[in-house]
Design a protein around this motif. Structure first.
Motif, PDB file in Angstrom:
ATOM      1  N   VAL A  38       0.875  -1.174   0.000  1.00  0.00           N
ATOM      2  CA  VAL A  38       0.000   0.000   0.000  1.00  0.00           C
ATOM      3  C   VAL A  38       0.912   1.223   0.000  1.00  0.00           C
ATOM      4  CG1 VAL A  38      -1.767   1.251   1.308  1.00  0.00           C
ATOM      5  CG2 VAL A  38      -1.765  -1.263   1.271  1.00  0.00           C
ATOM      6  N   CYS A  39       0.824   2.002  -1.072  1.00  0.00           N
ATOM      7  CA  CYS A  39       1.758   3.113  -1.280  1.00  0.00           C
ATOM      8  C   CYS A  39       1.020   4.431  -1.105  1.00  0.00           C
ATOM      9  CB  CYS A  39       2.331   3.010  -2.692  1.00  0.00           C
ATOM     10  SG  CYS A  39       3.385   4.395  -3.168  1.00  0.00           S
ATOM     11  N   ARG A  40       1.758   5.460  -0.744  1.00  0.00           N
ATOM     12  CA  ARG A  40       1.134   6.781  -0.607  1.00  0.00           C
ATOM     13  C   ARG A  40       0.479   7.233  -1.916  1.00  0.00           C
ATOM     14  NH1 ARG A  40       0.657  10.570   2.908  1.00  0.00           N
ATOM     15  NH2 ARG A  40       1.894   9.423   4.402  1.00  0.00           N
ATOM     16  N   THR A  41       1.038   6.801  -3.036  1.00  0.00           N
ATOM     17  CA  THR A  41       0.435   7.145  -4.329  1.00  0.00           C
ATOM     18  C   THR A  41      -1.001   6.615  -4.416  1.00  0.00           C
ATOM     19  OG1 THR A  41       2.583   7.215  -5.401  1.00  0.00           O
ATOM     20  CG2 THR A  41       0.698   6.827  -6.836  1.00  0.00           C
ATOM     21  N   ASP A  42      -1.265   5.455  -3.809  1.00  0.00           N
ATOM     22  CA  ASP A  42      -2.628   4.921  -3.808  1.00  0.00           C
ATOM     23  C   ASP A  42      -3.571   5.895  -3.098  1.00  0.00           C
ATOM     24  OD1 ASP A  42      -1.379   2.728  -4.925  1.00  0.00           O
ATOM     25  OD2 ASP A  42      -1.364   1.566  -3.071  1.00  0.00           O
ATOM     26  N   GLY A  60      -3.103  -0.372  -6.484  1.00  0.00           N
ATOM     27  CA  GLY A  60      -2.047  -1.288  -6.041  1.00  0.00           C
ATOM     28  C   GLY A  60      -0.991  -1.521  -7.093  1.00  0.00           C
ATOM     29  N   HIS A  61       0.245  -1.049  -6.808  1.00  0.00           N
ATOM     30  CA  HIS A  61       1.326  -1.175  -7.797  1.00  0.00           C
ATOM     31  C   HIS A  61       2.601  -1.702  -7.149  1.00  0.00           C
ATOM     32  CE1 HIS A  61       1.405   2.924  -6.119  1.00  0.00           C
ATOM     33  NE2 HIS A  61       2.715   2.736  -6.109  1.00  0.00           N
ATOM     34  N   GLU A  62       2.437  -2.488  -6.105  1.00  0.00           N
ATOM     35  CA  GLU A  62       3.594  -3.164  -5.490  1.00  0.00           C
ATOM     36  C   GLU A  62       3.194  -4.630  -5.351  1.00  0.00           C
ATOM     37  OE1 GLU A  62       5.854  -0.107  -2.654  1.00  0.00           O
ATOM     38  OE2 GLU A  62       3.884  -0.597  -1.866  1.00  0.00           O
ATOM     39  N   MET A 147       8.823  -2.904  -4.590  1.00  0.00           N
ATOM     40  CA  MET A 147       8.333  -2.606  -5.942  1.00  0.00           C
ATOM     41  C   MET A 147       8.094  -1.125  -6.199  1.00  0.00           C
ATOM     42  SD  MET A 147       8.133  -5.132  -7.988  1.00  0.00           S
ATOM     43  CE  MET A 147       9.744  -5.511  -7.338  1.00  0.00           C
ATOM     44  N   CYS A 148       7.831  -0.347  -5.134  1.00  0.00           N
ATOM     45  CA  CYS A 148       7.704   1.103  -5.365  1.00  0.00           C
ATOM     46  C   CYS A 148       8.494   1.882  -4.335  1.00  0.00           C
ATOM     47  CB  CYS A 148       6.250   1.558  -5.369  1.00  0.00           C
ATOM     48  SG  CYS A 148       6.115   3.323  -5.744  1.00  0.00           S
ATOM     49  N   ALA A 149       8.178   1.670  -3.049  1.00  0.00           N
ATOM     50  CA  ALA A 149       8.916   2.388  -2.004  1.00  0.00           C
ATOM     51  C   ALA A 149      10.416   2.188  -2.219  1.00  0.00           C
ATOM     52  CB  ALA A 149       8.490   1.877  -0.632  1.00  0.00           C
TER      53      ALA A 149
HETATM   54 ZN   LIG Z   1       4.105   3.802  -5.167  1.00  0.00          ZN
END
Ligand SMILES: [Zn+2]
Ligand SMILES: [Zn+2]
Length: 328
Positions: A38-42, A60-62, A147-149
């Motif tokens: 769960v990324c801040r971008t979400d 969801g991108h991780e 995957m993102c962070a």
């Molecule tokens: Zn992200």
């Protein structure tokens, strides 16, 4: 299959159940999702601060998943392989950016969990050319934040050059990984949290920060570079003021509140202010091999997929250390 779906911005995600998972198209793979960060971008997507999301969309991108089926022509991975899916989901391969090693800036790029349904689901489909093999030393949930962070933090670190004294503003999922990579590279880490966040500062010190304090404090020595992960524009003049002559300040987030005006003298003396956008596949390959070498240890808080809204709420409130991960 179950997905947690955003029908339109500023609403709660809604569980959607379908009898069958999607079929992978040409060049695509079908994944059984094992974990999705769960990324801040979400949050920026859910809150409507990023305005180009498809509707409805599965965020969801991780994503960490196991290949279950191959679309026509897909041959990079075998059924049963474990792969990761990042934010960059597709690029045109033809524009001047794609052709000059800057596919992160492709004007026609499509992003996972934004224009392509993402990993808040038990199945997901991805273009195989944008997926990564995941090194074996990581558990599924532990690998998801890479995957993102991890990746964006790595790109930000790279663009900050070989700074000896590195400041990290906002000590969340990205910074907790970047700190470990920076220490491995012999850099000294100074962590800046929300003022008064003693727990966050202790967490930063436990990951090798030689100093941790509030973002309103000056570090004990000037920084050679600073990475800003918190989406707070006021941190830009704060970071510039904390940076030595010739230093670099990198804004690593996709969205930030407005930057207040500031006196030219805090930028003068060849300080550099820049942003980081997205990632290239080369960043991903480099970072994953480095993450295995370090080895990066992520701190994760697991939520069942159905509790995606709770995970987003807790991220917004800043109520945990490290990264939230959904597991179906
Ligand atoms: Zn992200
Ligand atoms: Zn392109």
């Amino acid at each position: 299959m179950l997905s947690m779906t955003l029908d339109r911005p500023r609403t709660r995600l809604r569980p959607v159940r379908k009898p069958n998972p999607p079929s992978p198209g040409p060049g695509q793979i079908l994944l059984r999702v094992r974990a999705c960060g769960v990324c801040r971008t979400d949050l920026h997507v859910v809150d409507g601060e990023l305005t180009e999301a498809k509707q409805p969309v599965v965020p969801g991108h991780e994503i960490i998943g196991i290949v279950k089926a191959l679309g026509q022509g897909a041959a990079r991975f075998s059924v049963g392989a474990r792969v990761g899916v990042p934010w960059l989901g597709w690029t045109c391969g033809e524009c001047e950016y794609c052709r000059s090693g800057r596919e992160n800036l492709c004007g026609r790029a499509r992003f996972t969990g934004y224009q392509i349904d993402g990993g808040y689901a038990d199945y997901a489909v991805a273009d195989e050319h944008f997926c990564f093999a995941i090194p074996p030393g990581f558990g599924d949930a532990e690998a998801a934040p890479l995957m993102c962070a991890g990746l964006i933090g790595y790109r930000a670190l790279r663009l900050a050059g070989d700074a000896r004294r590195l400041g990290l503003y906002g000590f969340g999922a990205a910074a907790h990984i970047a700190a470990q990579v920076a220490r491995y590279r012999g850099q000294q880490v100074f962590a800046f949290t929300k003022p008064g966040d003693a727990k966050g500062q202790e967490f930063a010190r436990s990951l090798g920060a030689s100093w941790a304090g509030g973002s309103d404090e000056a570090p004990p020595e000037p920084l050679d570079a600073a990475l800003i992960f918190a989406p707070v524009g006021a941190l830009v003049p704060a970071a510039l003021s904390a940076t030595a002559k010739g230093g670099i300040v990198v804004c690593a987030g996709i969205h930030m509140s407005d930057i207040p005006s500031f006196p030219y003298k805090i930028l003068w003396e060849e300080r550099v202010l820049r942003s980081v956008a997205n990632l290239t596949r080369q960043d991903g390959e480099e970072f994953l091999s480095l993450a295995a070498q370090v080895p990066v240890r992520t701190t994760v808080l697991r939520f069942p997929l159905e509790e995606a809204n709770t995970a987003l709420d807790q991220l917004r409130a800043g109520s945990f250390e490290g990264a939230a991960v959904l597991t179906p």
